[in-house]
Design an enzyme around this catalytic site. Sequence first.
Site, PDB file in Angstrom:
ATOM      1  N   ALA A   1       0.940  -1.303  -0.054  1.00 13.87           N
ATOM      2  CA  ALA A   1      -0.134   0.048   0.209  1.00 13.87           C
ATOM      3  C   ALA A   1       0.804   1.372   0.130  1.00 13.87           C
ATOM      4  O   ALA A   1       0.682   2.187  -0.745  1.00 13.87           O
ATOM      5  CB  ALA A   1      -1.060  -0.080   1.139  1.00 13.87           C
TER       6      ALA A   1
ATOM      7  N   ASN B   1      -6.684   1.446   5.791  1.00 11.21           N
ATOM      8  CA  ASN B   1      -6.434   0.226   5.040  1.00 11.21           C
ATOM      9  C   ASN B   1      -6.385  -1.170   5.986  1.00 11.21           C
ATOM     10  O   ASN B   1      -5.676  -1.860   6.259  1.00 11.21           O
ATOM     11  CB  ASN B   1      -4.680   0.291   4.633  1.00 11.21           C
ATOM     12  CG  ASN B   1      -4.689   0.582   3.153  1.00 11.21           C
ATOM     13  OD1 ASN B   1      -5.327   0.220   2.607  1.00 11.21           O
ATOM     14  ND2 ASN B   1      -3.517   1.455   2.936  1.00 11.21           N
TER      15      ASN B   1
ATOM     16  N   ARG C   1      -6.925  -4.594   7.269  1.00  6.79           N
ATOM     17  CA  ARG C   1      -6.651  -5.790   6.601  1.00  6.79           C
ATOM     18  C   ARG C   1      -7.316  -7.007   7.854  1.00  6.79           C
ATOM     19  O   ARG C   1      -6.459  -7.229   8.679  1.00  6.79           O
ATOM     20  CB  ARG C   1      -5.357  -6.075   6.390  1.00  6.79           C
ATOM     21  CG  ARG C   1      -4.792  -5.327   5.092  1.00  6.79           C
ATOM     22  CD  ARG C   1      -5.198  -5.832   3.869  1.00  6.79           C
ATOM     23  NE  ARG C   1      -4.625  -4.785   2.880  1.00  6.79           N
ATOM     24  CZ  ARG C   1      -5.355  -3.563   2.348  1.00  6.79           C
ATOM     25  NH1 ARG C   1      -6.535  -3.341   2.866  1.00  6.79           N
ATOM     26  NH2 ARG C   1      -4.790  -2.857   1.404  1.00  6.79           N
TER      27      ARG C   1
ATOM     28  N   LYS D   1     -13.545   7.453   1.044  1.00 12.01           N
ATOM     29  CA  LYS D   1     -13.626   6.963  -0.541  1.00 12.01           C
ATOM     30  C   LYS D   1     -14.589   6.152  -0.438  1.00 12.01           C
ATOM     31  O   LYS D   1     -14.972   5.204   0.446  1.00 12.01           O
ATOM     32  CB  LYS D   1     -12.172   6.149  -0.571  1.00 12.01           C
ATOM     33  CG  LYS D   1     -10.877   6.941  -0.635  1.00 12.01           C
ATOM     34  CD  LYS D   1      -9.620   6.169  -0.597  1.00 12.01           C
ATOM     35  CE  LYS D   1      -9.334   5.603   0.831  1.00 12.01           C
ATOM     36  NZ  LYS D   1      -8.145   4.695   0.701  1.00 12.01           N
ATOM     37  N   ARG D   2     -15.491   6.362  -1.758  1.00 16.71           N
ATOM     38  CA  ARG D   2     -16.526   5.535  -1.815  1.00 16.71           C
ATOM     39  C   ARG D   2     -16.574   4.797  -3.179  1.00 16.71           C
ATOM     40  O   ARG D   2     -17.465   4.579  -3.810  1.00 16.71           O
ATOM     41  CB  ARG D   2     -17.688   6.291  -1.949  1.00 16.71           C
ATOM     42  CG  ARG D   2     -18.034   7.249  -0.705  1.00 16.71           C
ATOM     43  CD  ARG D   2     -19.479   8.033  -0.785  1.00 16.71           C
ATOM     44  NE  ARG D   2     -19.193   9.009   0.437  1.00 16.71           N
ATOM     45  CZ  ARG D   2     -19.601   8.639   1.671  1.00 16.71           C
ATOM     46  NH1 ARG D   2     -20.077   7.561   1.838  1.00 16.71           N
ATOM     47  NH2 ARG D   2     -19.594   9.368   2.703  1.00 16.71           N
TER      48      ARG D   2
ATOM     49  N   ASP E   1      -4.787   3.641  -3.043  1.00 16.62           N
ATOM     50  CA  ASP E   1      -3.505   4.164  -3.115  1.00 16.62           C
ATOM     51  C   ASP E   1      -3.359   5.137  -4.042  1.00 16.62           C
ATOM     52  O   ASP E   1      -2.480   6.409  -3.808  1.00 16.62           O
ATOM     53  CB  ASP E   1      -2.694   3.104  -3.077  1.00 16.62           C
ATOM     54  CG  ASP E   1      -2.707   1.886  -2.159  1.00 16.62           C
ATOM     55  OD1 ASP E   1      -3.213   2.319  -0.951  1.00 16.62           O
ATOM     56  OD2 ASP E   1      -2.464   0.966  -2.443  1.00 16.62           O
TER      57      ASP E   1
ATOM     58  N   ASP F   1      -1.010  -3.133  -9.078  1.00 14.17           N
ATOM     59  CA  ASP F   1      -1.379  -2.124  -8.067  1.00 14.17           C
ATOM     60  C   ASP F   1      -1.064  -0.837  -8.185  1.00 14.17           C
ATOM     61  O   ASP F   1      -1.503   0.051  -7.694  1.00 14.17           O
ATOM     62  CB  ASP F   1      -1.045  -2.668  -6.475  1.00 14.17           C
ATOM     63  CG  ASP F   1      -1.619  -3.874  -6.272  1.00 14.17           C
ATOM     64  OD1 ASP F   1      -2.483  -4.678  -7.119  1.00 14.17           O
ATOM     65  OD2 ASP F   1      -1.475  -4.485  -5.178  1.00 14.17           O
TER      66      ASP F   1
HETATM   67  O1  KDG Z   1      -3.891  -1.120  -1.737  1.00 19.45           O
HETATM   68  C1  KDG Z   1      -3.369  -2.187  -2.352  1.00 19.45           C
HETATM   69  C2  KDG Z   1      -2.427  -2.848  -1.281  1.00 19.45           C
HETATM   70  O2  KDG Z   1      -3.466  -3.428  -0.394  1.00 19.45           O
HETATM   71  C3  KDG Z   1      -1.767  -3.972  -1.811  1.00 19.45           C
HETATM   72  O3  KDG Z   1      -0.717  -3.417  -2.947  1.00 19.45           O
HETATM   73  C4  KDG Z   1      -0.913  -4.644  -0.964  1.00 19.45           C
HETATM   74  O4  KDG Z   1      -0.022  -3.846   0.736  1.00 19.45           O
HETATM   75  C5  KDG Z   1      -0.846  -4.452   0.408  1.00 19.45           C
HETATM   76  C6  KDG Z   1      -1.640  -5.288   1.308  1.00 19.45           C
HETATM   77  O5  KDG Z   1      -1.338  -5.672   2.259  1.00 19.45           O
HETATM   78  O6  KDG Z   1      -2.885  -5.698   0.945  1.00 19.45           O
END
Ligand code: KDG
Length: 314
Positions: free
Chosen positions: A35, A165, A167, A224-225, A256, A292
């Site tokens: 990212a 971001n 995850r 962001k939408r 990103d 990406d």
């Molecule tokens: O936004 C894209 C990123 O998510 C990807 O390139 C990889 O860093 C990353 C991740 O952990 O998802």
Amino acid sequence: MIQIVTLGETLALLSAPDIGLLRHADYLRIGVAGAESNVAIGLCRLGVDVQWTGRVGDDEFGQRIAQTLRGQGLHTRAIVDDTAPTGLMIKARRTSQLTQVAYYRRDSAGSRLAPGDLDTEAIAEASVIHLSGITPALSKSARDAVFTAIDVAREYETVVSFDVNYRSALWSTDDASRVLADVVRRCDVLFTTEDEAALLTDTRGTESLTVALARMGPTQVLVKRGSSGATALIRGQSLQIPPVPVTAVDPVGAGDAFTAGYLADLCSGATPAECVRTAARTGAFAVTVHGDWEGAPTRRELAMLEADADTVLR
Ligand code: KDG
């Protein structure tokens, strides 16, 4: 002079060239993804001087990452960690509409980022430091690196930019909510999606959400939408950002690219309206290309989004 500093984990990206189950793929394309380095490349293309710091393994994938980021013009501090391998990200498209991402990054070299890896001088001198919520999810030392970087930035009045971001594969919702909120309270510019914002506040609804997030600390909030555009509250000014219509082939990396467009304009002293306009365009560019970050535009290319269908430039 370095204008923007960023840090995080960049992974080797293996992507299936065709739509379908990975088990049927004959080969995978090799690339790199991360990212923060995606944002950094987007910024470089827009003429910004950017430094990226991260750890890579003492292996071919680590070499590939360092070479790629250097080749894209980043000041690359790829610290080689010979005690762990470079992490992997596998990308496959199950249908033309659905991309599946799998990570092989537990205990990877990138996850071992630590406060001692930071270039504190560069952070102190830069205009902006950009961080993402992926890094504090990687390990205790990576989380410490994020908070140390924020402390240095705040001491030297470097603007702190943060993309949530989230995850879900990397940590629990409870840990994520607590740590992400801690960072949001210390950042100046916040990028999030509506879903991610639910980890930070109970408030829902376009206008009230940006206000609730701004109350946590950031003076610039961007929600962001995706294909519906974005909503922003920038130093009290509320802005609706309409989507830029494009034919999307790969949605990963759009956020990103949006961030890169916004921060590039912020560094050049543009107005909030200009910053969000550029962000919407760089975000739109990203989805038109597989990969990406490969679709990131230069300043000159930004106008190409208005080209009529079947335009040929000679
Ligand atoms: O936004 C894209 C990123 O998510 C990807 O390139 C990889 O860093 C990353 C991740 O952990 O998802």
